[in-house]
Design an enzyme around this catalytic site. Structure first.
Site, PDB file in Angstrom:
ATOM      1  N   PRO A   1       0.786  -1.241   0.000  1.00  0.00           N
ATOM      2  CA  PRO A   1       0.000   0.000   0.000  1.00  0.00           C
ATOM      3  C   PRO A   1       0.818   1.290   0.000  1.00  0.00           C
ATOM      4  CG  PRO A   1       0.077  -0.905   2.211  1.00  0.00           C
ATOM      5  CD  PRO A   1       0.850  -1.858   1.341  1.00  0.00           C
TER       6      PRO A   1
ATOM      7  N   CYS B   1       9.153  -9.620   4.304  1.00  0.00           N
ATOM      8  CA  CYS B   1       8.822  -9.653   5.737  1.00  0.00           C
ATOM      9  C   CYS B   1       8.649 -11.125   6.122  1.00  0.00           C
ATOM     10  CB  CYS B   1       7.597  -8.807   6.061  1.00  0.00           C
ATOM     11  SG  CYS B   1       6.137  -9.218   5.098  1.00  0.00           S
TER      12      CYS B   1
ATOM     13  N   ASP C   1      10.057  -5.295  -2.889  1.00  0.00           N
ATOM     14  CA  ASP C   1       9.514  -5.649  -1.572  1.00  0.00           C
ATOM     15  C   ASP C   1       8.527  -6.781  -1.844  1.00  0.00           C
ATOM     16  OD1 ASP C   1       8.964  -5.563   1.102  1.00  0.00           O
ATOM     17  OD2 ASP C   1       7.601  -3.864   0.986  1.00  0.00           O
TER      18      ASP C   1
HETATM   19  C1  LIG Z   1       4.961  -6.885   0.837  1.00  0.00           C
HETATM   20  S1  LIG Z   1       3.739  -6.136  -0.104  1.00  0.00           S
HETATM   21  C2  LIG Z   1       4.458  -4.579  -0.477  1.00  0.00           C
HETATM   22  C3  LIG Z   1       4.415  -3.575   0.642  1.00  0.00           C
HETATM   23  C4  LIG Z   1       4.827  -2.178   0.218  1.00  0.00           C
HETATM   24  N1  LIG Z   1       6.112  -2.176  -0.446  1.00  0.00           N
HETATM   25  C5  LIG Z   1       4.862  -1.217   1.373  1.00  0.00           C
HETATM   26  O1  LIG Z   1       5.934  -0.932   1.908  1.00  0.00           O
HETATM   27  O2  LIG Z   1       3.804  -0.713   1.742  1.00  0.00           O
HETATM   28  C6  LIG Z   1       3.853  -6.980  -1.624  1.00  0.00           C
HETATM   29  C7  LIG Z   1       3.031  -6.393  -2.748  1.00  0.00           C
HETATM   30  O3  LIG Z   1       3.369  -7.084  -3.941  1.00  0.00           O
HETATM   31  C8  LIG Z   1       2.219  -7.105  -4.769  1.00  0.00           C
HETATM   32  N2  LIG Z   1       2.451  -8.141  -5.790  1.00  0.00           N
HETATM   33  C9  LIG Z   1       2.292  -9.480  -5.691  1.00  0.00           C
HETATM   34  N3  LIG Z   1       2.649 -10.067  -6.847  1.00  0.00           N
HETATM   35  C10 LIG Z   1       3.053  -9.080  -7.688  1.00  0.00           C
HETATM   36  C11 LIG Z   1       3.529  -9.046  -9.025  1.00  0.00           C
HETATM   37  N4  LIG Z   1       3.674 -10.165  -9.733  1.00  0.00           N
HETATM   38  N5  LIG Z   1       3.819  -7.850  -9.557  1.00  0.00           N
HETATM   39  C12 LIG Z   1       3.668  -6.707  -8.867  1.00  0.00           C
HETATM   40  N6  LIG Z   1       3.222  -6.689  -7.595  1.00  0.00           N
HETATM   41  C13 LIG Z   1       2.927  -7.845  -7.019  1.00  0.00           C
HETATM   42  C14 LIG Z   1       1.081  -7.342  -3.816  1.00  0.00           C
HETATM   43  O4  LIG Z   1      -0.142  -6.891  -4.375  1.00  0.00           O
HETATM   44  C15 LIG Z   1       1.532  -6.518  -2.589  1.00  0.00           C
HETATM   45  O5  LIG Z   1       0.939  -5.251  -2.638  1.00  0.00           O
END
Ligand SMILES: C[S@@+](CC[C@H](N)C(=O)[O-])C[C@H]1O[C@@H](n2cnc3c(N)ncnc32)[C@H](O)[C@@H]1O
Length: 432
Positions: free
Chosen positions: A256, A374, A321
């Protein structure tokens, strides 16, 4: 109405049992509870019951001859709520039992009224003997699913008991001060004036740990974007990126938007692209940036398929991330204990590898890619990066100058609870 708070809590837990994520529906359940005091009671019962879910479920298996989890998840959840109150809340036992039984009545399940009463009363009668059996069992004693326990023991032969203990704790509320507005010291002084007890975080330069959690709207300047809520370990990403104003920056899994916002609070960049595959979550990035009065190019796209969105201009800095097991943030998201499955780890590790491989060519020579999870699992962390370096001759792991956490393969691992932080893994890869 008597029983309504317990019924609402059971509804929430049942949704998790059926595979839903707490973040997606708890706000709506809480919004339906009219009394503010009841809202915090429901929240406490939901979070607490999930935090101890494997333990409570083991206990239920000792108390019930025929399980009701599959057929009647709400009643199963209500039993969890009842036992959670008796074990962990300072509610007089007779009131906890009476209210929980009332909740069964509200659910219009006459058969469950007697069952709930009988189970909770039997627990009260046989508590010592039952808890002895629960504690002697690995799942019951640790309140962790067995597959996760197994991996934690293998990955952290010495530290797993501390990891488990930290996962069962309540996390602190940590803030990130927006440097564009004021220094951390200046904001600490403001908190003191507002009689909010807080201390500077020892490792996160913009981080402040609050002594007690509170509603964000009580924080001075929250609505104006002067401060945000973010765990201290998550705040280390901005330092590791070493991003400078002249850089083109890609935040590949941005939603987010916590780390996106932190980076943007630090400087204006030549370019800042924030990608996420989940459109709804990408809206949250927009909302967060709007509150902070920051902006970025938001892209709805798949990080593992950059052909769909990349314009060919290389990036000097990339933050991955990655989507992960979230086993480092169980204390914040206890529903993970019920939602995650062993097979998820393999598919997540596969996705992480694809994202890394596909984004690597987007990094300019001499550029820096920060890989973050994480997670506390080697498969997603040290092993993932070791395999990546084996596949890419032009990748070198840069040393991470940090006092927190511990070296772990080509990166650094922070275990949950260390200096109040979430469990995080960081690795910095440079391209030659
Ligand atoms: C750990 S969270 C990121 C948290 C964010 N960086 C923060 O600090 O608020 C991982 C994110 O990766 C996204 N995600 C999952 N697979 C993905 C993909 N193939 N390409 C881009 N985003 C992806 C998810 O929707 C999620 O929002």
């Amino acid at each position: 109405m008597p029983g309504s708070a317990r019924a609402a809590a059971a509804r929430g837990i049942a949704r998790v049992i059926q595979g839903g994520s707490l973040n997606d529906f708890l706000p709506a359940i809480l919004a339906n509870v009219s009394e503010p005091a009841d809202r915090s009671l429901v929240q406490e019962m939901v979070y607490g019951s999930l935090r101890y879910a494997p333990r409570l479920e083991f206990l239920i298996s000792l108390l019930l001859e025929r399980p009701v989890r599959k057929r009647e998840p709400r009643i199963h959840a209500l039993l969890m709520v009842g036992l959670y109150q008796l074990l962990y809340m300072r509610i007089p036992a007779h009131a906890a039992v009476a209210e929980t039984v009332e909740a069964a009545r509200l659910m219009k399940k006459p058969w469950a009224v007697g069952l709930t009463n009988a189970v909770l009363r039997r627990f009260q009668r046989e508590q010592d003997a039952l808890l002895e059996r629960v504690d002697a069992h690995p799942v019951g004693g640790s309140a962790h699913p067995d597959w996760l326990l197994e991996i934690l023991k293998a990955d952290w032969p010495e530290d797993w008991p501390a990891i488990i203990a930290a996962n069962n704790e309540r996390p602190p509320m940590t803030l990130r001060v927006n440097r564009r507005h004021q220094s951390r010291d200046a904001y600490l002084a403001e908190l003191e004036e507002a009689a909010i007890a807080a201390t500077a975080h020892p490792f996160a330069a913009d981080g402040i740990e609050l002594e007690a959690a509170l509603d964000v709207h009580q924080l001075p300047g929250f609505a104006d974007g002067r401060v945000s809520v973010q765990d201290a370990a998550a705040q280390l990403a901005a330092d590791l990126m070493q991003a400078e104003p002249g850089h083109r920056v890609l935040d590949a899994c941005a939603a987010p938007g916590g780390k996106t916002a932190h980076l943007l609070e630090r400087a204006n960049y030549r370019r800042f692209v924030a990608v996420d595959r989940d459109e709804t979550r990408l809206d949250r990035v927009a909302e967060n940036l709007a509150r902070l009065n920051l902006s970025a190019e938001l892209v709805h796209g798949d990080a593992a398929k950059p052909d769909g969105w990349w314009d060919g201009e290389p990036f000097d800095r990339i933050l991955v991330d990655a989507p992960c097991s979230a086993t480092g943030v169980i204390r914040r998201h206890p529903d993970i204990k019920l939602l995650r499955r062993k097979k998820d780890i393999d598919s997540l590790a596969g996705l992480q590898a694809r994202i890394l491989d596909q984004l690597w060519p987007l990094l300019a020579p001499g550029g820096r890619l920060v890989y973050a999870t994480c997670s506390v699992l080697a498969r997603e962390n040290a092993e993932q990066v070791a395999n990546f370096i084996r596949r890419h001759d032009d990748a070198i792991a840069a040393p991470i100058a940090a006092d927190c956490g511990r070296p772990s393969g080509f990166g650094r691992q922070i275990l949950p609870g260390e200096a109040g932080m979430d469990g995080f893994f960081y690795s910095v890869l440079t391209r030659h």
